[in-house]
Design a protein around this motif. Structure first.
Motif: not given
Length: 355
Positions: A36-44
């Motif tokens: 799956v290709l995911v556009q990461i919008q936030a990380a912690s």
């Protein structure tokens, strides 16, 4: 347009080994059938990220070369491989730290070796604009949360949920008494989840300012553990008939276990979820459990099924995870690591990642 990603060029500390480089992933990246290709919008961030970046004596284990760090993330599916049927472009997802666990049994709990083989260490992680990950490394995000809030669930949220509700027949319920320690991600998540089911929460902290925030989040009592060394006895005294609490969510390990044993009731539960306190192998007071018979349970994250249960719980209860007051951008990841290292944060240190 080329995105950016952080990589660890070694394990000499985030200030030396973390580097921001151009990403080699784009919307046209060819996917394997299960990917799956995911556009990461936030990380912690988690304490684990600090340990991996500076693995003194190999404490955290090695990484793959130039690994993208970070295990926690939320974003949107851009495209899917030919064998992916449960996700579609546009779906909002959160990452699962141990994507290599057998997908045939969603109840499998990760062991320490699975954590070491997970995102941000042996698998490229979330501190990037876009990531390619197996479909078994993401699940659909709660519909009531934005990406910043959802990005707190991967480690802290799942660990807290497993601690409170993961032991069948002994789930925390309305009217129970729970102790949480400090104001880190797991403790704040456990506080919010326990309050959501109507439990009574006793929280500990060394800060008067943070004590007020804990009360605002629903803590019934707050104890300053710097001012009250024997806080376990105080916590016990707060409970009906001074029987003790039903559960302690212990994040400090050896340095707090004596007090956790003092606070818990007979046949209560102490859940060990961290080692944030001083580690001293000679200080484990497990014989004290004979004088206060109880369950001492170790928890490492949770299973995929527990993660799905957590998502449903968050939606049904309307839980909105608390994050730190300071939110960083992708180019400010080193500053985010520093804030976590200096323990200036409240709950979760979060990175907002622009598209």
């Amino acid at each position: 347009m080329t995105g950016k990603k952080w990589i660890l060029t070694g394990q000499e500390g985030y200030d030396i080994s973390l580097q921001l480089v151009d990403s080699d992933i784009s919307a046209s990246t060819e996917l394997s059938p299960d990917d799956v290709l995911v556009q990461i919008q936030a990380a912690s961030l988690n304490y684990r990220d600090l340990v991996i970046a500076k693995s003194e004596g190999g404490a955290a284990g090695s990484t793959i070369p130039n690994v993208v760090p970070g295990s926690d993330g939320a974003g949107m599916v851009v495209s899917v491989g030919s064998a992916v049927t449960s996700l579609s472009p546009g779906d909002r997802v959160v990452t699962y730290l141990s994507p290599s666990l057998p997908p045939s049994d969603e109840t499998t709990l990760p062991a320490f070796s699975d954590i070491g083989a997970g995102l941000g260490q042996k698998v490229h992680g979330t501190l990037t604009n876009q990531m390619v990950i197996t479909q078994h490394g993401v699940i659909k995000a709660p519909s009531n949360l934005n990406p910043i809030q959802a990005a707190t669930l991967t480690c802290s949220g799942l660990t807290a949920w497993n601690a409170l509700f993961g032991l069948s027949g002994r789930e925390i319920k309305e009217g129970d008494w729970v102790v949480v320690q400090g104001t880190g991600g797991v403790s704040i998540a456990a506080l919010q989840f326990a309050v959501a089911v109507g439990a009574n929460v006793i929280a500990t902290t060394s800060s008067k300012e943070k004590a007020e925030r804990l009360k605002e989040l629903g803590a019934k009592h707050v104890i300053n553990y710097k001012e009250t060394e024997d806080w376990g006895d105080i916590a016990k005294d707060y409970t009906p008939d001074k029987k003790g609490v039903d559960m302690v969510v212990d994040v400090a390990g050896n340095s707090s276990l004596v007090q956790s044993l003092a606070a818990v009731r007979t046949d209560g539960i102490i859940v060990l979820v961290g080692l944030l306190g001083k580690f001293d192998a000679g200080a484990i007071p497990m014989m004290s459990a004979l004088w206060r018979p109880c369950i001492v349970r170790g928890v490492l994250l949770g299973s995929r099924q527990q993660y799905r249960n957590l998502v449903r719980f968050v939606e049904e209860k309307g839980v909105v995870p608390v994050v730190d007051d300071v939110i960083f951008g992708l180019e400010e990841v080193k500053e985010a690591y520093k804030r976590l290292e200096e323990q200036k944060h409240f709950s979760k240190v979060v990175i907002k990642i622009e598209e």
